[in-house]
Design a protein around this motif. Structure first.
Motif, short mmCIF file in Angstrom:
data_model
loop_
_atom_site.label_atom_id
_atom_site.label_comp_id
_atom_site.label_asym_id
_atom_site.label_seq_id
_atom_site.Cartn_x
_atom_site.Cartn_y
_atom_site.Cartn_z
N THR A 4 0.84 -1.19 0.00
CA THR A 4 0.00 0.00 0.00
C THR A 4 0.87 1.25 0.00
N ALA A 12 -4.68 5.91 2.03
CA ALA A 12 -4.24 4.92 1.06
C ALA A 12 -4.63 5.41 -0.33
N TYR A 15 -1.48 1.24 -4.72
CA TYR A 15 -0.72 0.09 -4.25
C TYR A 15 0.24 -0.34 -5.34
N TRP A 27 -6.61 2.81 -6.34
CA TRP A 27 -7.59 1.87 -5.77
C TRP A 27 -8.74 1.58 -6.72
N ASP A 28 -8.97 2.45 -7.71
CA ASP A 28 -10.04 2.17 -8.68
C ASP A 28 -9.57 1.23 -9.78
N GLU A 79 -7.90 1.32 4.41
CA GLU A 79 -7.73 1.13 2.97
C GLU A 79 -9.10 0.89 2.32
N LYS A 82 -10.49 -2.51 -3.15
CA LYS A 82 -9.78 -2.50 -4.43
C LYS A 82 -10.73 -2.91 -5.54
N SER A 83 -10.75 -2.12 -6.60
CA SER A 83 -11.50 -2.48 -7.79
C SER A 83 -10.66 -3.40 -8.65
#
Length: 121
Positions: A4, A12, A15, A27-28, A79, A82-83
């Motif tokens: 991360t 966050a 990553y 994250w997307d 966090e 996550k997509s």
């Protein structure tokens, strides 16, 4: 293995996926950058944007732009989910890496999300 990446406030932001060619994803699921030789950080448009060393993302001026959980200077926040990963763009021809500046204890003025997205294709 994934790590991360957090901003200076402990959020966050992204990553680093070491198993996926050392690619950095938001994250997307958007791939925004990757690591090359000697932990040089490149955007997918081929621009050299910094280094990732000792759990810190260093910008081109030697300031700290991002952190892993062990090096973040504040408490790490939750966090997000996550997509699924989006397709990675082809890597452009990489420009020559800049000379590595002396590392500073100062934080970068640019937020980590903008920093990572500056070289988006």
């Amino acid at each position: 293995m994934e790590e991360t990446l957090l901003d200076r406030e402990g959020n966050a932001i992204a990553y680093l996926d070491f198993a996926d060619e050392k690619t950095i994803y938001l994250w997307d699921g958007t791939p925004v950058a990757y690591l090359e030789n000697e932990n040089r950080l490149y955007s997918f448009n081929g621009k050299h944007i910094g280094w990732y060393e000792d759990g810190v993302i260093w910008d081109l001026s030697g300031k700290k732009a991002g952190f892993n959980k062990k090096t973040v200077p504040v408490f790490a926040k939750f966090e997000p989910f996550k997509s699924f990963k989006k397709f990675k763009p082809f890597k452009s021809f990489t420009e020559f890496a800049k000379m590595k500046p002396l590392k500073s204890s100062n934080l970068s003025n640019e937020n980590l999300m903008a920093y990572l997205k500056k070289g988006e294709k």
